[in-house]
Design an enzyme around this catalytic site. Structure first.
Site: not given
Ligand code: MN
Ligand code: MN
Length: 376
Positions: A83, A86, A88, A93, A132
């Site tokens: 993943r 990125h 936020h 999170e 992360h």
């Molecule tokens: Mn995330």
């Protein structure tokens, strides 16, 4: 003329009211007949979005209107799938690994990093805005749940590495990264989101920062929730807690696992300082929610479903089934606070309780005299 104008105004008002009702169905319902929003969401029945190397689905105010304080994302990653890096902008999170093994990287504003493996039963907390990534390590598919402390959160609003560089003028990226324009053209032309290209992740010890002198983060942002001793236990039912007290990095979120034996109840209680977000790990239970003004409801939740209790609302969880149930519970506050009905009654004089419940003191004397988190 005046009559036509009045008719026009009337039509306009009706249209505005209709649009408003369509935009705010819960509010319209509440105003109309005192009906409550749904406190349970059939997340288990939501379809998955598929990517090469993983899947996702999400729940937030857009499909579960009551969940204003928190949103959830269920995600799977195949071995070697990443993943992508990125952050936020609008949410922290909090995550719990349901099955399999993951590796996370987390970079702080001080440029310090944590690279850690998080296996089933473990969790991580990423502060809002910190960079992360997550990898699936295998063997098998990693399944995990992300909980964001913002109900409007959508995975699509994530700030991703490849989205950023592919939307920035080539010359700027070339200058910033010190690559030739031809080299920049080898980078992805759009957001990758999940990537499954070699090399596969190796042992944790070999996963070192690329740069020399990058410091390891002093405070850990991963935590083994399943290994925690129960905070409360009674007749086999248990509550394990990861508040900021047990897991200091998670300063504004708390997680818990509640295990309920068949027939047992997480006793009637409320939380003065936090909303409560629930995910059913296994089994099923009923969630009773009291919303004041004569309003209350009971929702049935089964494995994979999501429940929500707004801050201060009275509630209880009852396992009416014949098998145990485990519930992941997340609060949008690092300070875990709850008041049980039992401790409230125990802390008051018999005269107050007898008068309030309009019963003889002898019957009031039979009510609970000590705090109980579970009712067997
Ligand atoms: Mn995330
Ligand atoms: Mn609760």
């Amino acid at each position: 003329m005046r009559r036509i104008l009045a008719a026009l105004v009337g039509t306009l008002v009706a249209a505005v009211l209709l649009i408003n009702a369509l935009l705010h169905p819960a509010q319209a319902g509440m105003a109309g007949g005192g009906s409550l929003p749904a406190f349970g969401f059939p997340f288990s029945q939501q379809p998955l979005t598929r990517y090469d190397g993983g899947t996702t689905k999400q729940v937030g105010t857009y499909n579960f209107p009551v969940s204003e304080g928190m949103a959830g994302v269920y995600m799977t990653l195949e071995p070697g799938a990443l993943r992508e890096m990125h952050w936020h902008a609008f949410a922290a999170e909090w995550a719990y690994v349901i099955e399999g093994r993951t590796r996370i990287t987390l970079t702080s504003p001080e440029g310090e990093v944590q690279i850690a493996d998080v296996d089933a039963g473990g969790l991580w907390y990423f502060p809002r805005g910190w960079g992360h990534s997550i990898e699936g390590l295998g063997p098998g598919t990693a399944k995990f749940l992300l909980v964001m402390n913002n109900g409007t959160f959508k995975e699509g609003s994530t700030f991703s590495l490849t989205d950023w560089i592919s939307r920035t003028p080539l010359a700027w990226v070339s200058q910033d990264l010190g690559l030739s324009p031809a080299q920049v053209q080898q980078l992805p032309q759009r957001q990758v989101y999940i990537s499954r290209k070699p090399p596969a992740p190796g042992p944790l010890a070999q996963a070192q920062p690329r740069g020399a002198g990058v410091k390891a983060m002093a405070q850990s942002h991963v935590f083994d929730l399943k290994a925690q001793p129960p905070r409360f236990a009674r007749d086999g039912s248990e509550l394990r807690l990861a508040s900021a007290k047990e897991f200091p990095a998670s300063f504004n979120m708390t997680g818990a696992i509640i295990h309920l034996e068949p027939g047992a109840m997480r006793a009637m209680h409320w939380h003065p300082n936090a909303d409560e977000w629930q995910y059913v790990l296994d089994g099923s239970y009923e969630l009773s929610v009291f919303a004041a003004q004569g309003q209350a409801s009971v929702s049935k939740l089964r494995e994979g479903d999501v429940g929500y209790v707004p801050m201060g609302y009275g509630h209880a969880l009852r396992n009416g089934g014949s098998t145990p149930t485990d519930v992941l519970v997340v609060f949008n506050n690092g300070d875990y606070q709850s008041i049980n009905l039992s401790e409230w009654l125990a802390s008051n004089p018999t005269s107050v309780v007898a008068n309030n419940l309009q019963i003889p003191p002898a019957l009031a004397d039979r009510l609970p005299k000590r705090d109980a988190d579970f009712a067997p």
